[in-house]
Design an enzyme around this catalytic site. Structure first.
Site, mmCIF file in Angstrom:
data_model
loop_
_atom_site.group_PDB
_atom_site.id
_atom_site.type_symbol
_atom_site.label_atom_id
_atom_site.label_comp_id
_atom_site.label_asym_id
_atom_site.label_seq_id
_atom_site.Cartn_x
_atom_site.Cartn_y
_atom_site.Cartn_z
ATOM 1 N N TYR A 1 -11.689 7.415 -12.922
ATOM 2 C CA TYR A 1 -11.914 6.131 -12.232
ATOM 3 C C TYR A 1 -12.555 5.119 -13.184
ATOM 4 O O TYR A 1 -12.031 4.023 -13.384
ATOM 5 C CB TYR A 1 -12.809 6.379 -11.021
ATOM 6 C CG TYR A 1 -13.069 5.149 -10.171
ATOM 7 C CD1 TYR A 1 -12.066 4.621 -9.348
ATOM 8 C CD2 TYR A 1 -14.312 4.526 -10.171
ATOM 9 C CE1 TYR A 1 -12.306 3.504 -8.551
ATOM 10 C CE2 TYR A 1 -14.559 3.411 -9.383
ATOM 11 C CZ TYR A 1 -13.557 2.909 -8.567
ATOM 12 O OH TYR A 1 -13.799 1.798 -7.780
ATOM 13 N N LEU B 1 7.383 -3.713 -9.477
ATOM 14 C CA LEU B 1 7.619 -4.410 -8.208
ATOM 15 C C LEU B 1 8.148 -5.815 -8.504
ATOM 16 O O LEU B 1 7.680 -6.459 -9.445
ATOM 17 C CB LEU B 1 6.287 -4.513 -7.440
ATOM 18 C CG LEU B 1 6.325 -5.306 -6.141
ATOM 19 C CD1 LEU B 1 6.966 -4.474 -5.024
ATOM 20 C CD2 LEU B 1 4.918 -5.739 -5.720
ATOM 21 N N TYR B 2 9.117 -6.257 -7.713
ATOM 22 C CA TYR B 2 9.636 -7.619 -7.853
ATOM 23 C C TYR B 2 9.541 -8.318 -6.511
ATOM 24 O O TYR B 2 10.283 -7.979 -5.595
ATOM 25 C CB TYR B 2 11.093 -7.598 -8.356
ATOM 26 C CG TYR B 2 11.196 -6.899 -9.692
ATOM 27 C CD1 TYR B 2 10.867 -7.565 -10.867
ATOM 28 C CD2 TYR B 2 11.567 -5.561 -9.764
ATOM 29 C CE1 TYR B 2 10.911 -6.917 -12.090
ATOM 30 C CE2 TYR B 2 11.616 -4.909 -10.992
ATOM 31 C CZ TYR B 2 11.290 -5.589 -12.138
ATOM 32 O OH TYR B 2 11.323 -4.945 -13.334
ATOM 33 N N THR C 1 -2.859 4.953 -11.461
ATOM 34 C CA THR C 1 -2.927 3.823 -10.526
ATOM 35 C C THR C 1 -3.647 2.648 -11.177
ATOM 36 O O THR C 1 -3.188 1.505 -11.088
ATOM 37 C CB THR C 1 -3.641 4.247 -9.225
ATOM 38 O OG1 THR C 1 -2.818 5.219 -8.572
ATOM 39 C CG2 THR C 1 -3.861 3.078 -8.291
ATOM 40 N N ASP D 1 0.844 -1.203 0.000
ATOM 41 C CA ASP D 1 0.000 0.000 0.000
ATOM 42 C C ASP D 1 0.875 1.248 0.000
ATOM 43 O O ASP D 1 1.981 1.237 0.552
ATOM 44 C CB ASP D 1 -0.902 0.017 1.242
ATOM 45 C CG ASP D 1 -2.239 0.676 0.967
ATOM 46 O OD1 ASP D 1 -3.261 -0.012 0.933
ATOM 47 O OD2 ASP D 1 -2.255 1.917 0.764
ATOM 48 N N ARG E 1 5.816 -12.656 -15.168
ATOM 49 C CA ARG E 1 7.152 -13.152 -14.818
ATOM 50 C C ARG E 1 7.052 -14.378 -13.903
ATOM 51 O O ARG E 1 7.794 -15.340 -14.048
ATOM 52 C CB ARG E 1 7.943 -12.036 -14.122
ATOM 53 C CG ARG E 1 9.398 -12.391 -13.859
ATOM 54 C CD ARG E 1 10.173 -11.191 -13.337
ATOM 55 N NE ARG E 1 9.823 -10.804 -11.989
ATOM 56 C CZ ARG E 1 10.290 -11.388 -10.893
ATOM 57 N NH1 ARG E 1 11.116 -12.390 -10.972
ATOM 58 N NH2 ARG E 1 9.916 -10.955 -9.705
ATOM 59 N N ASP F 1 4.159 2.044 -4.261
ATOM 60 C CA ASP F 1 3.137 2.604 -5.139
ATOM 61 C C ASP F 1 3.069 1.716 -6.389
ATOM 62 O O ASP F 1 4.095 1.506 -7.046
ATOM 63 C CB ASP F 1 3.557 4.047 -5.500
ATOM 64 C CG ASP F 1 2.478 4.784 -6.257
ATOM 65 O OD1 ASP F 1 1.883 4.190 -7.169
ATOM 66 O OD2 ASP F 1 2.235 5.960 -5.928
ATOM 67 N N VAL F 2 1.874 1.213 -6.720
ATOM 68 C CA VAL F 2 1.763 0.258 -7.840
ATOM 69 C C VAL F 2 2.072 0.886 -9.196
ATOM 70 O O VAL F 2 2.191 0.167 -10.181
ATOM 71 C CB VAL F 2 0.364 -0.414 -7.933
ATOM 72 C CG1 VAL F 2 0.166 -1.436 -6.843
ATOM 73 C CG2 VAL F 2 -0.750 0.603 -7.997
#
Ligand SMILES: NC(=O)c1ccc[n+]([C@@H]2O[C@H](COP(=O)([O-])OP(=O)(O)OC[C@H]3O[C@@H](n4cnc5c(N)ncnc54)[C@H](O)[C@@H]3O)[C@@H](O)[C@H]2O)c1
Length: 331
Positions: free
Chosen positions: A156, A74-75, A103, A44, A117, A69-70
């Site tokens: 949104y 990210l790994y 986002t 988050d 992956r 933050d998405v």
């Protein structure tokens, strides 16, 4: 990663990433996944979520909190991903509409890239807002929607629509195992107290003895799904056969007028609040009701918690929150 259960000889513990895990729905999902014996990475950026929502999980040996933050890659190593990160209430998603679209869209690309992956399953928390101001009632999953692409809510609605597109393109192009849930109005403890959503608004106003604001004449209807039911639906969807992708509606088909909801809240809180009317905002749908036939058939799911019971738990939560007493008990 997956572990072998030596006693039963079957794999039952998974490592699960929940993006938006410190938010309202995400925190309940983290809790249920831990209860089910899984390892949870709760990701988050705390835009609308809060550590308070998951503080009772911090310190649990199978729970890990990751500030991230998405919209950035990210790994991590996981077996499943629930992608919930996104502000969900108009007040919050209109605060920085460009970031809201990022986002949804960059977040989906990054989480889908991670799933690709890892060759792992990924579930998208989509929304009934993809139907826009619907021309059919109740909404079935094959309805393509009636969405304004340039309005104040479009960041949104269109962000979520684009995320769905990306999920299905990753399925077609990379044969990923995807699951798409279209979530309808959900309520319960840990909703943000000031997010302008109707249940939290009414409960907080009633508990403070302030006038309860109704937009329009209050005859517009909504359906309200208690968060425990919703989380059960999300987990069932994640567990479906590889070839079931959705989109599948998850929500409570029981309809209530906004006025009726306000009256129930006043009654249940014993509040002296009065009702005041304000003009309906632009694009506000008159009716929003899920058709959950597909969820019933494929997930064996339907909401079980009546509005009155869910409201009781929600009112108790906000009452503790407003009094400043502890809202969560350690488990
Ligand atoms: N609550 C509902 O009625 C409802 C209805 C339809 C769909 N949904 C979807 O369900 C999901 C969860 O909604 P919610 O009601 O729990 O909302 P919420 O705002 O409580 O939770 C969203 C979480 O995502 C986090 N977040 C936002 N942007 C992020 C980013 N860029 N990177 C990392 N984290 C980020 C927030 O801090 C928050 O913890 C959302 O995707 C929402 O669109 C909710």
């Amino acid at each position: 990663m997956q572990r072998q259960n030596s006693q039963q000889g079957r794999i039952d513990r998974k490592s699960v990433l929940v993006t938006g895990g410190a938010g309202f729905i995400g925190s309940h999902l983290c809790e249920r996944l831990i209860e089910a014996g899984h390892e949870v990475i709760c990701l988050d950026n705390f835009f609308t979520g809060t550590k308070r929502n998951i503080e009772h999980l911090i310190g649990h040996s199978r729970f890990e909190l990751l500030r991230h933050d998405v919209t950035f890659p990210l790994y991590v190593e996981v077996d499943e991903i629930y992608n919930l990160a996104c502000p969900a209430s108009p007040i919050h998603y209109q605060h920085d509409p460009v970031q809201t679209t990022k986002t949804s869209v960059h977040g989906a690309i990054n989480m889908l890239g991670l799933a690709k992956r890892l060759r792992c399953r990924i579930l998208q928390a989509s929304t009934s807002e993809v139907y826009g101001d619907p021309a059919i009632h109740p909404q079935t999953e094959d309805y393509w929607g009636n969405v304004n692409p340039i309005g104040p809510w479009s960041c949104y609605d269109e962000g979520k629509r684009c995320a769905e597109t990306l999920f299905f393109d990753y399925l077609r192009q990379h044969r990923l195992e995807i699951k798409v849930a279209r979530i309808f109005n959900t309520y319960g403890p840990r909703m943000h107290p000031n997010d302008g959503r109707v249940v939290s608004n009414f409960v907080v106003q009633a508990l403070k003895g302030e006038p309860i604001t109704i937009y329009g004449d209050g005859s517009q209807t909504r359906s309200f799904c208690y968060v425990d039911d919703l989380v059960d639906g999300l987990m069932r969807l994640m567990g479906t056969a590889a070839d079931f992708t959705g989109p599948v509606n998850l929500g409570n088909p029981g309809e209530f007028t906004i006025r009726r909801l306000a009256e129930m809240v006043i009654d249940m809180t014993g509040s002296k609040s009065s009702l005041i009317a304000k003009p309906l905002p632009a694009d506000d749908p008159r009716q929003r009701q899920p058709d959950i036939a597909l969820a019933k058939r494929t997930l064996g799911w339907e909401p079980r918690i009546p509005l009155k019971d869910g409201l009781k738990l929600t009112i108790a939560y906000f009452d503790r929150l407003l009094r400043g007493t502890s809202v969560e008990t350690a488990s």
